[in-house]
Design an enzyme around this catalytic site. Structure first.
Site, PDB file in Angstrom:
ATOM      1  N   ASN A  77      38.814  50.278  33.739  1.00  0.00           N
ATOM      2  CA  ASN A  77      37.419  49.798  33.744  1.00  0.00           C
ATOM      3  C   ASN A  77      37.205  49.118  35.087  1.00  0.00           C
ATOM      4  OD1 ASN A  77      34.966  48.547  33.355  1.00  0.00           O
ATOM      5  ND2 ASN A  77      35.755  47.003  31.933  1.00  0.00           N
ATOM      6  N   TRP A  78      36.499  49.831  35.973  1.00  0.00           N
ATOM      7  CA  TRP A  78      36.334  49.293  37.337  1.00  0.00           C
ATOM      8  C   TRP A  78      35.361  48.115  37.383  1.00  0.00           C
ATOM      9  CZ3 TRP A  78      35.715  54.079  41.112  1.00  0.00           C
ATOM     10  CH2 TRP A  78      36.902  54.836  41.077  1.00  0.00           C
ATOM     11  N   LYS A  79      34.543  47.958  36.352  1.00  0.00           N
ATOM     12  CA  LYS A  79      33.496  46.917  36.334  1.00  0.00           C
ATOM     13  C   LYS A  79      32.560  47.101  37.540  1.00  0.00           C
ATOM     14  CE  LYS A  79      36.717  43.901  34.014  1.00  0.00           C
ATOM     15  NZ  LYS A  79      36.939  42.597  33.454  1.00  0.00           N
ATOM     16  N   GLY A 116      41.370  46.344  33.401  1.00  0.00           N
ATOM     17  CA  GLY A 116      40.352  45.916  34.354  1.00  0.00           C
ATOM     18  C   GLY A 116      40.943  45.793  35.756  1.00  0.00           C
ATOM     19  N   GLY A 117      41.321  44.570  36.122  1.00  0.00           N
ATOM     20  CA  GLY A 117      41.805  44.285  37.474  1.00  0.00           C
ATOM     21  C   GLY A 117      42.859  45.260  37.991  1.00  0.00           C
ATOM     22  N   GLY A 138      40.766  39.148  32.537  1.00  0.00           N
ATOM     23  CA  GLY A 138      40.648  38.683  33.915  1.00  0.00           C
ATOM     24  C   GLY A 138      41.179  37.274  34.144  1.00  0.00           C
ATOM     25  N   HIS A 180      31.621  45.986  25.757  1.00  0.00           N
ATOM     26  CA  HIS A 180      32.552  45.138  26.510  1.00  0.00           C
ATOM     27  C   HIS A 180      32.107  43.680  26.383  1.00  0.00           C
ATOM     28  CE1 HIS A 180      34.806  43.348  29.778  1.00  0.00           C
ATOM     29  NE2 HIS A 180      35.618  44.386  29.681  1.00  0.00           N
ATOM     30  N   GLU A 219      31.889  41.384  28.442  1.00  0.00           N
ATOM     31  CA  GLU A 219      30.993  40.912  29.512  1.00  0.00           C
ATOM     32  C   GLU A 219      29.545  41.315  29.208  1.00  0.00           C
ATOM     33  OE1 GLU A 219      33.300  42.604  32.687  1.00  0.00           O
ATOM     34  OE2 GLU A 219      34.879  41.137  32.245  1.00  0.00           O
ATOM     35  N   SER A 268      44.313  41.388  30.876  1.00  0.00           N
ATOM     36  CA  SER A 268      45.382  41.104  31.836  1.00  0.00           C
ATOM     37  C   SER A 268      46.630  41.955  31.618  1.00  0.00           C
ATOM     38  CB  SER A 268      45.728  39.613  31.826  1.00  0.00           C
ATOM     39  OG  SER A 268      44.587  38.851  32.195  1.00  0.00           O
ATOM     40  N   GLU A 298      40.132  43.541  22.869  1.00  0.00           N
ATOM     41  CA  GLU A 298      40.238  42.772  24.105  1.00  0.00           C
ATOM     42  C   GLU A 298      39.933  41.304  23.817  1.00  0.00           C
ATOM     43  OE1 GLU A 298      39.642  45.441  27.737  1.00  0.00           O
ATOM     44  OE2 GLU A 298      37.659  44.849  27.103  1.00  0.00           O
TER      45      GLU A 298
HETATM   46  C1  PEP Z   1      38.607  44.541  30.897  1.00  0.00           C
HETATM   47  O1  PEP Z   1      37.679  44.063  31.510  1.00  0.00           O
HETATM   48  O2  PEP Z   1      38.389  45.451  30.082  1.00  0.00           O
HETATM   49  C2  PEP Z   1      39.941  44.010  31.136  1.00  0.00           C
HETATM   50  C3  PEP Z   1      40.859  44.234  30.253  1.00  0.00           C
HETATM   51  O3  PEP Z   1      40.109  43.273  32.286  1.00  0.00           O
HETATM   52  P1  PEP Z   1      41.489  42.707  32.879  1.00  0.00           P
HETATM   53  O4  PEP Z   1      42.516  43.808  32.735  1.00  0.00           O
HETATM   54  O5  PEP Z   1      41.191  42.397  34.301  1.00  0.00           O
HETATM   55  O6  PEP Z   1      41.846  41.519  32.071  1.00  0.00           O
END
Ligand code: PEP
Length: 249
Positions: free
Chosen positions: A9-11, A233-234, A172, A94, A96, A212, A166
């Site tokens: 997930n590039w966001k 994500g990251g 994040g 998501h 966010e 994470s 999640e």
């Molecule tokens: C996400 O936003 O779906 C996610 C899991 O982010 P991160 O891996 O950065 O925690």
């Protein structure tokens, strides 16, 4: 048998050229993965990413879609428009979007239906915030998210859904749910699916962990019986990190 999946997930990251570069690097580095690989990108990358990755082992997805079919909704992108780019998946719900854009259970239910109607597989995100975990109500929070937005689906529709657990406190933040904490919720989600759609459907549903996840902890998480991969994500923004997670399978 359910599929193992690693989805990125590039966001709201990567300009057009940076996105194209990452897609090309992934195309080169992801060879014979032991799981399905998906990159979910901002809308601006979808058509180009799907074109570059055509015939490769990597599928493309969007990060959201509109509740509306088409028309005067400035700035919105419909599921049909996403589908026309060659994308096959769409993240819905998501945390966010739930938090910053106040997306309700009802809206998410509509988005899931829109995605399915347009032959996109929803990656439906659920998860509790820190305070809810501290109160020990994570199971009921996730249960409500799933029941309110997914359990209206027919069995045929539900079979196309990927669920992503999640925990919001882990997204994040560098904090990861322990494999046991994640497994407990994944097993609970699977039991809810079994109670609604039957054991076979529950066994066939892919449930991803997100929060994470990185190359150093992916193997331990993915070893749990009810964790079928990750939503990343990251660590999805660098090809080597993303490949490190894919290679955990
Ligand atoms: C996400 O936003 O779906 C996610 C899991 O982010 P991160 O891996 O950065 O925690």
């Amino acid at each position: 048998m359910r599929k193992n999946i690693v989805a990125g997930n590039w966001k709201m990251n990567k300009n057009f050229q940076e996105g194209l570069d990452l897609v090309n690097e992934l195309k080169e580095k992801v060879v014979n993965p032991n799981c399905e690989v998906i990159v979910c990108t901002p809308f601006i990358h979808l058509a180009c990413a799907a074109d570059e990755l055509e015939g490769s082992v990597i599928a493309v997805g969007a990060e959201d879609c509109s509740t509306h079919e088409s028309g005067a909704y400035t700035g919105e992108v419909s599921a049909a428009m996403i589908k026309s780019t060659g994308a096959k998946y769409c993240i819905i719900g998501h945390s966010e979007r739930r938090t910053y854009f106040k997306e309700s259970h009802e809206m998410l239910k509509e988005k899931v239906l829109m995605a399915l109607k347009n032959d996109l597989r929803p990656i439906f995100c659920v998860g509790e915030v820190k305070e809810q975990r501290e109160q020990g109500i994570q199971n009921s929070v996730v249960e409500a998210q799933i029941k309110e937005s997914l359990f209206n689906l027919t069995a045929e529709e539900f079979a196309k859904v990927v669920v992503a657990y999640e925990p919001v406190w882990a997204i994040g933040t560098g904090l990861t749910a322990t494999p046991d904490q994640a497994e407990e919720i994944h097993a609970h989600i699977r039991s809810l699916i079994a109670a609604k759609y039957g054991k076979e459907m529950a066994e066939n549903t892919t449930i991803l962990y997100g929060g994470s996840c990185k190359p150093s902890n992916a193997k331990e998480l993915f070893a749990k019986p009810d964790i079928d991969g990750g939503l990343i994500g990251g660590a999805a923004l660098k090809a080597d990190d993303f490949c490190g997670i894919i290679n955990a399978f």
